[in-house]
Design an enzyme around this catalytic site. Structure first.
Site, PDB file in Angstrom:
ATOM      1  N   ARG A  21       0.836  -1.198   0.000  1.00  0.00           N
ATOM      2  CA  ARG A  21       0.000   0.000   0.000  1.00  0.00           C
ATOM      3  C   ARG A  21       0.872   1.250   0.000  1.00  0.00           C
ATOM      4  O   ARG A  21       1.795   1.367   0.796  1.00  0.00           O
ATOM      5  CB  ARG A  21      -0.908   0.010   1.229  1.00  0.00           C
ATOM      6  CG  ARG A  21      -1.922  -1.125   1.258  1.00  0.00           C
ATOM      7  CD  ARG A  21      -2.776  -1.040   2.510  1.00  0.00           C
ATOM      8  NE  ARG A  21      -3.799  -2.072   2.531  1.00  0.00           N
ATOM      9  CZ  ARG A  21      -4.726  -2.182   3.489  1.00  0.00           C
ATOM     10  NH1 ARG A  21      -4.709  -1.326   4.506  1.00  0.00           N
ATOM     11  NH2 ARG A  21      -5.625  -3.132   3.444  1.00  0.00           N
TER      12      ARG A  21
ATOM     13  N   ASP B 290       1.111   5.540   0.245  1.00  0.00           N
ATOM     14  CA  ASP B 290       0.406   6.652   0.875  1.00  0.00           C
ATOM     15  C   ASP B 290      -0.121   7.633  -0.169  1.00  0.00           C
ATOM     16  O   ASP B 290       0.252   7.578  -1.347  1.00  0.00           O
ATOM     17  CB  ASP B 290       1.349   7.398   1.826  1.00  0.00           C
ATOM     18  CG  ASP B 290       1.771   6.554   3.013  1.00  0.00           C
ATOM     19  OD1 ASP B 290       1.054   5.599   3.355  1.00  0.00           O
ATOM     20  OD2 ASP B 290       2.826   6.864   3.611  1.00  0.00           O
TER      21      ASP B 290
ATOM     22  N   TYR C  52      11.745   0.765  -3.563  1.00  0.00           N
ATOM     23  CA  TYR C  52      11.273   2.138  -3.711  1.00  0.00           C
ATOM     24  C   TYR C  52      12.450   3.036  -4.075  1.00  0.00           C
ATOM     25  O   TYR C  52      13.585   2.788  -3.659  1.00  0.00           O
ATOM     26  CB  TYR C  52      10.670   2.657  -2.400  1.00  0.00           C
ATOM     27  CG  TYR C  52       9.320   2.090  -2.038  1.00  0.00           C
ATOM     28  CD1 TYR C  52       8.145   2.793  -2.317  1.00  0.00           C
ATOM     29  CD2 TYR C  52       9.210   0.865  -1.391  1.00  0.00           C
ATOM     30  CE1 TYR C  52       6.907   2.291  -1.967  1.00  0.00           C
ATOM     31  CE2 TYR C  52       7.971   0.347  -1.039  1.00  0.00           C
ATOM     32  CZ  TYR C  52       6.826   1.066  -1.324  1.00  0.00           C
ATOM     33  OH  TYR C  52       5.606   0.547  -0.972  1.00  0.00           O
TER      34      TYR C  52
ATOM     35  N   ARG D 234       9.755   7.401   3.599  1.00  0.00           N
ATOM     36  CA  ARG D 234       9.805   8.861   3.625  1.00  0.00           C
ATOM     37  C   ARG D 234      10.434   9.391   4.914  1.00  0.00           C
ATOM     38  O   ARG D 234      11.107  10.422   4.912  1.00  0.00           O
ATOM     39  CB  ARG D 234       8.411   9.444   3.427  1.00  0.00           C
ATOM     40  CG  ARG D 234       7.890   9.233   2.012  1.00  0.00           C
ATOM     41  CD  ARG D 234       6.719  10.135   1.714  1.00  0.00           C
ATOM     42  NE  ARG D 234       5.520   9.735   2.411  1.00  0.00           N
ATOM     43  CZ  ARG D 234       4.672  10.579   2.996  1.00  0.00           C
ATOM     44  NH1 ARG D 234       4.914  11.874   2.996  1.00  0.00           N
ATOM     45  NH2 ARG D 234       3.590  10.131   3.573  1.00  0.00           N
TER      46      ARG D 234
END
Length: 281
Positions: free
Chosen positions: A70, A72, A133, A225
Site C-alpha cells: 500500500r 500513501d 522504492y 519517507r
C-alpha cells in the site's frame, strides 16, 4: 468524443458458474498526485478503487483484490502488482485484450504494463520476496520544472557520502519503529529487513536529481519517507551519520527526522520467486 472513445469494451462471458481456479496478476503504475493512497477508503478517490471499478466492469462480477504494498497519498508507482482469483474462462483472456480494455476503463493516470498468470492461492502481497522504492531529490537554487511532480526540491546542497554512511547503518534486520507512523505501529511488529540502500545521480528530461533506492522485505507506514527525511538531516550536516544508530535504538518516532514529501517517492518493483508468474499469452 470520438467514436473510438465511446465504443463499449467487450466483457467476459462466464457461461455457467465455475470455481475460482487460478490467479491473474497485473503490473501497473500510477501518478499518485490526486489519490488518497492505494488502499480503498470510504468517500476517497484511491488507486485500488479505480482498479476495482475497471476490473469489475470488465469481468461483470465482484472481485477480491490484493496489492504488493500500500502506498500513501501522493506516492507514485511504476512497478506495483495486484492479484485476484479468477475463473478458468477468465484465464483465457489474452494479454492484448486486457491491455486494450484496461487502457479504456482506467483513468489516464493509472496504466497497466504487464499481465501474468499465477497458481491458485498466489498473493501479490504475501508471496512478495522484496519491494523496491526510489526517492528522488533535486537540489540547488533552480526548482525542477518537468520533474517537479515526482521530485522533492531541496534548495540546500547535500553531502551524499555522509548520507550513504548513514544509510548503510539501516542494512539488515532492524526494529524500524522510529521510522514508522506512530499510530500504525501500536500492537504490531516493526522489525523489517533492508537489503539495499544506495544513492545515485539520475537525469530525466534534462534535469538531474539524487535518487535514493531502498529494497527490503517489507516496509512500515511512512517508513521510506521518514528514512529519507532523516538522511537529509545528515546530508545537511545538521546530524552526524552515527545519529542513525541512536534513532534505531530509540524505537520512538520522535527520535527520527521529518517525513519527506510524498511526491518524491515511487514504488519501483516487487520480486517474486522464479516461475511464480507466467506472462499472459
Amino acid at each position: 468524443m470520438t467514436q473510438e472513445e465511446t465504443r463499449p469494451i467487450a466483457s467476459v462471458d462466464h457461461g455457467t458458474p465455475e470455481e475460482l481456479d487460478g490467479t491473474l496478476v497485473f503490473r501497473l503504475g500510477y501518478d499518485g498526485a490526486v489519490y488518497s493512497g492505494f488502499a480503498e477508503q470510504p468517500g476517497q478517490t484511491t488507486v485500488a478503487g479505480e482498479i476495482r471499478r475497471a476490473l469489475e466492469t470488465f469481468l461483470r462480477r465482484e472481485i477480491e483484490l490484493t496489492c504488493a504494498g500500500r502506498t500513501d497519498a501522493g506516492v507514485h508507482a511504476v512497478g506495483q502488482y495486484v492479484s485476484l482469483p479468477v475463473h478458468e474462462s477468465e484465464l483465457e483472456v489474452t494479454r492484448s485484450r486486457w491491455m486494450r480494455a484496461l487502457a479504456a476503463l482506467l483513468p489516464h493516470d493509472i496504466a497497466v504494463s504487464g499481465v501474468y498468470h499465477a497458481a491458485p492461492g498466489f498473493s501479490a502481497r504475501f508471496d512478495a520476496r522484496s519491494r523496491t522504492y526510489t526517492y528522488r531529490i533535486v537540489t540547488g537554487d533552480a526548482p525542477p520544472l518537468l520533474t517537479r511532480s515526482v521530485t522533492w526540491w531541496h534548495r540546500l546542497p547535500l553531502d551524499v557520502d555522509a548520507m550513504q554512511d548513514a544509510a548503510d547503518r539501516l542494512l539488515g534486520e532492524r526494529d524500524f519503529k522510529s521510522f514508522c507512523k506512530t499510530a500504525s505501529a501500536v500492537g504490531k511488529p516493526t522489525h523489517r529487513c533492508v537489503m539495499e540502500a544506495t544513492f545515485a545521480r539520475e537525469q530525466a528530461l534534462g534535469e538531474e536529481c539524487l535518487a535514493f533506492t531502498i529494497r527490503g522485505n517489507a516496509f512500515l507506514h511512512s517508513m521510506v519517507r521518514t528514512i529519507v527525511g532523516t538522511l537529509v538531516e545528515v546530508g545537511c550536516h545538521r546530524r552526524d551519520p552515527v545519529w542513525v544508530d541512536e534513532v534505531l535504538a530509540a524505537c520512538d518516532r520522535a527520535a527520527a527526522g521529518p517525513t519527506a514529501p510524498a511526491r518524491g517517492l515511487c514504488f519501483m518493483d516487487v520480486a517474486y520467486d522464479n516461475g511464480a508468474l507466467t506472462v499472459c499469452p
